[in-house]
Design a protein around this motif. Structure first.
Motif, short mmCIF file in Angstrom:
data_model
loop_
_atom_site.label_atom_id
_atom_site.label_comp_id
_atom_site.label_asym_id
_atom_site.label_seq_id
_atom_site.Cartn_x
_atom_site.Cartn_y
_atom_site.Cartn_z
N ALA A 149 48.75 64.38 64.41
CA ALA A 149 48.57 65.99 65.57
C ALA A 149 49.77 66.77 66.32
O ALA A 149 49.92 67.90 66.66
CB ALA A 149 47.74 65.21 66.82
N LEU A 150 50.85 65.99 65.97
CA LEU A 150 51.94 66.24 66.69
C LEU A 150 52.78 66.81 65.47
O LEU A 150 53.22 68.42 65.66
CB LEU A 150 53.18 65.06 66.19
CG LEU A 150 54.98 65.73 66.57
CD1 LEU A 150 55.00 66.55 67.99
CD2 LEU A 150 55.66 63.78 66.57
N GLN A 151 52.28 67.33 64.24
CA GLN A 151 52.35 67.92 63.23
C GLN A 151 51.91 69.07 63.14
O GLN A 151 52.76 70.79 63.40
CB GLN A 151 52.95 67.57 62.17
CG GLN A 151 53.45 66.54 61.47
CD GLN A 151 54.67 67.03 61.13
OE1 GLN A 151 55.60 68.46 61.38
NE2 GLN A 151 56.01 65.90 61.23
N LEU A 152 50.29 68.73 63.65
CA LEU A 152 49.24 70.79 63.64
C LEU A 152 50.30 71.06 65.11
O LEU A 152 50.68 72.49 65.63
CB LEU A 152 48.16 70.07 64.18
CG LEU A 152 48.01 70.03 62.68
CD1 LEU A 152 46.54 68.75 63.25
CD2 LEU A 152 48.00 70.25 61.58
N VAL A 153 50.50 70.52 66.26
CA VAL A 153 51.19 71.21 67.72
C VAL A 153 52.51 72.14 67.58
O VAL A 153 52.91 73.36 68.04
CB VAL A 153 51.37 69.83 68.46
CG1 VAL A 153 52.12 70.68 69.29
CG2 VAL A 153 50.09 69.18 68.92
N LEU A 154 53.83 70.93 66.39
CA LEU A 154 54.65 71.92 66.26
C LEU A 154 54.75 73.31 65.13
O LEU A 154 54.97 74.13 65.64
CB LEU A 154 55.11 70.82 65.81
CG LEU A 154 55.81 69.35 66.43
CD1 LEU A 154 56.71 68.95 65.80
CD2 LEU A 154 56.87 70.44 67.49
N MET A 213 47.29 63.47 69.94
CA MET A 213 48.21 62.37 69.69
C MET A 213 48.42 61.53 70.88
O MET A 213 49.37 60.39 70.37
CB MET A 213 49.25 63.40 69.37
CG MET A 213 50.76 63.66 69.81
SD MET A 213 52.50 64.75 69.93
CE MET A 213 52.09 64.50 71.51
N PHE A 214 48.73 61.87 71.77
CA PHE A 214 48.96 60.38 73.12
C PHE A 214 48.16 59.24 73.52
O PHE A 214 49.01 58.32 73.35
CB PHE A 214 49.32 61.47 74.42
CG PHE A 214 50.26 62.60 74.57
CD1 PHE A 214 52.05 61.76 74.90
CD2 PHE A 214 50.88 64.00 74.77
CE1 PHE A 214 53.14 62.40 75.41
CE2 PHE A 214 51.77 64.24 74.90
CZ PHE A 214 52.91 63.78 74.95
N ALA A 215 47.07 59.89 73.17
CA ALA A 215 46.17 58.56 73.16
C ALA A 215 46.62 57.98 71.84
O ALA A 215 46.69 56.50 72.24
CB ALA A 215 44.25 58.80 73.08
#
Length: 502
Positions: free
Chosen positions: A216-221, A242-244
């Motif tokens: 999720a983090l990589q997709l957001v970035l 990502m946070f959950a």
């Protein structure tokens, strides 16, 4: 005589292992950046949109991010030798398959395989070299190995650009295959078995939750700027996921006996500081490779070959820096860290002074200085991070170490692109406010060149020049932020522990 012969054999074995692992590192590091220059040709071959072809890079990065922290557990399952044989064989075959792909779906699938199979190569190579070389020689070993980690991506774009221009984008992948075979032959001959556990335990839930948060983090970035960040429902959903997932991963790690990432690693002060520093290192190491080609090609009109020469000078500086760092092993490692950080920060400050008339040598010297700084910083950074860790923890610690480095690269590039786009738009809006038929300054030749401004004929030229100047301000703001990041890191170096424990 027998003792002398044994000593010579040990020395030869150490060098052969280092060369083999450096070759594996170079191959993987090349694939992370060399494909970028071939994207326009690939887009034409597969009749893909810009959005679709960008997944060739995104999915490879995501696969790498997921599998990298799994390296320690994979070593416990298969052992170091068997794992690196599997990874090198699969990586080479996946690279060959990328060159032979005939559809967008196929190239995306094989790029995922390439990222997943290549991800363990860098942390596993570092762990093997640190195990084979004695601690008093770790500085020299890390220096030579570090060249393969960062010099490959530094020179890769220029080589890939030349191959794609002279032949075809498929040769970008084909050139890697024979070197992959050579590296595999070296592993089969020189790498010994080590690291396999009798009854390896694995935290499946922890791995699943950590993988979800990383993906999720990589997709957001990677997609945030295209999707307009939090203005997009997709990005908001990914941030929540990502946070959950990460919160559940922390809770799970506190409840199991053998979590996916051992908390004992983070209780080691040197290693924890090393994770922060390698995050910064990953941030500042690759960002110029993203920003400089855009600036020079779009706004300075440099051809690809000249841009490749500028980037190659950075690689030359890295080689010099690594050789210097390898010879500084007897000094306090904080000396190399400070010198490297200051050199990188100074290069960023020099780049923040660029204008649209910048010459070739004004580009070369900051690139060389930055390369020297990266080389000087990497070796002591590896030393202080792993010096006080138990030998059995090295594969797991190295995998997390390189994951944080990759995350630093992704996050910092995303932040830099955000600064570039946002400040360029703001400056353009400010400039546009001062352009109009009643602006007195535009009546003077000293301000606009020979002759007055003919508004109907000159408006397009004025708008284009305003955008060029505002874009330049965006780039210089990125480079200034780059320099400030380096200088702000210096106080952290005071917390590095020098005393080593065996």
């Amino acid at each position: 005589m027998a003792a002398v012969t044994a000593t010579a054999e040990d020395a030869s074995y150490k060098v052969l292992v280092l060369v083999t692992m450096a070759c594996a590192n170079t191959l993987y590091a090349l694939t992370m950046t060399i494909v970028n220059v071939a994207l326009p040709q690939m887009q034409g071959t597969f009749s893909a949109t810009t959005e679709e072809i960008s997944w060739v890079v995104t999915l490879n990065v995501v696969a790498t991010a997921v599998v990298t922290p799994l390296t320690g557990s994979l070593v416990a399952w298969f052992g170091q030798r068997r794992l690196i044989i599997i990874c090198l064989s699969g990586f080479t075959l996946a690279t060959l398959a990328c060159a032979m792909a005939t559809s967008l779906e196929a190239i995306l699938f094989f790029r995922i395989l390439q990222g997943a199979l290549g991800a363990p190569l860098v942390p596993l190579s570092q762990a093997i070299v640190l195990q084979v070389w004695p601690k008093e020689e770790h500085a020299r070993a890390n220096g030579y190995l570090g060249m393969s980690v960062v010099v490959g991506p530094a020179i890769g774009p220029s080589i890939g650009g030349w191959l794609a221009e002279e032949y075809d984008w498929r040769f970008v992948f084909l050139m890697i295959v024979p070197f992959g075979i050579l590296a595999l032959m070296g592993v089969l001959r020189w790498i010994r078995e080590e690291g396999k556990a009798e009854q390896p335990r694995f935290d499946y839930l922890g791995f699943l939750l950590f993988s979800i948060s990383i993906v999720a983090l990589q997709l957001v970035l990677d997609r945030g700027e295209r999707e307009d960040w939090l203005q997009s429902g997709t990005i908001v959903t990914l941030v929540i996921i990502m946070f959950a997932a990460f919160a559940m991963f922390i809770a799970n790690s506190a409840c199991v006996d053998r979590p996916f990432i051992r908390p004992s690693l983070l209780r080691n002060r040197n290693y924890l500081i090393g994770l922060f520093l390698v995050f910064v290192y990953g941030s500042v190491n690759f960002t110029p490779l993203v920003l400089l080609p855009q600036l020079l090609q779009a706004y300075r009109g440099y051809p690809d070959t000249l841009i490749g020469m500028v980037l190659a000078m950075r690689g030359v500086g890295m080689i010099v820096g690594f050789f210097m760092a390898a010879r500084m092993g007897r000094f306090d490692p904080r000396v190399g860290l400070v010198l490297g950080t200051v050199a990188i920060g100074t290069s960023g400050w020099m780049m923040s002074l660029y204008d649209l008339n910048v010459g070739f040598w004004a580009l070369v010297w900051p690139s060389i200085l930055q390369g020297i700084g990266c080389g000087l910083m990497w070796v002591p950074l590896s030393m202080v991070s792993f010096a006080t860790l138990d030998r059995a923890l090295l594969p797991e610690a190295s995998s997390l170490f390189h994951l944080i480095r990759n995350m630093g690269t992704s996050l910092y590039v995303a932040v830099s692109v955000f600064i570039l786009v946002r400040t360029s738009k703001v400056r353009y809006a400010e400039m546009a406010e001062g352009i109009g038929p009643f602006e007195e300054r535009l009546k003077f030749p000293e301000a606009v060149g020979s002759g007055g401004v003919q508004w109907m004929d000159s408006l397009g030229l004025i708008a284009a020049e305003a955008w060029r100047q505002s874009a330049l301000i965006g780039f210089t703001n990125c480079f200034l932020f780059y320099a400030l990041t380096c200088f702000a890191t210096l106080p952290v170096l005071a917390f590095v522990k020098i005393r080593r424990t065996d």
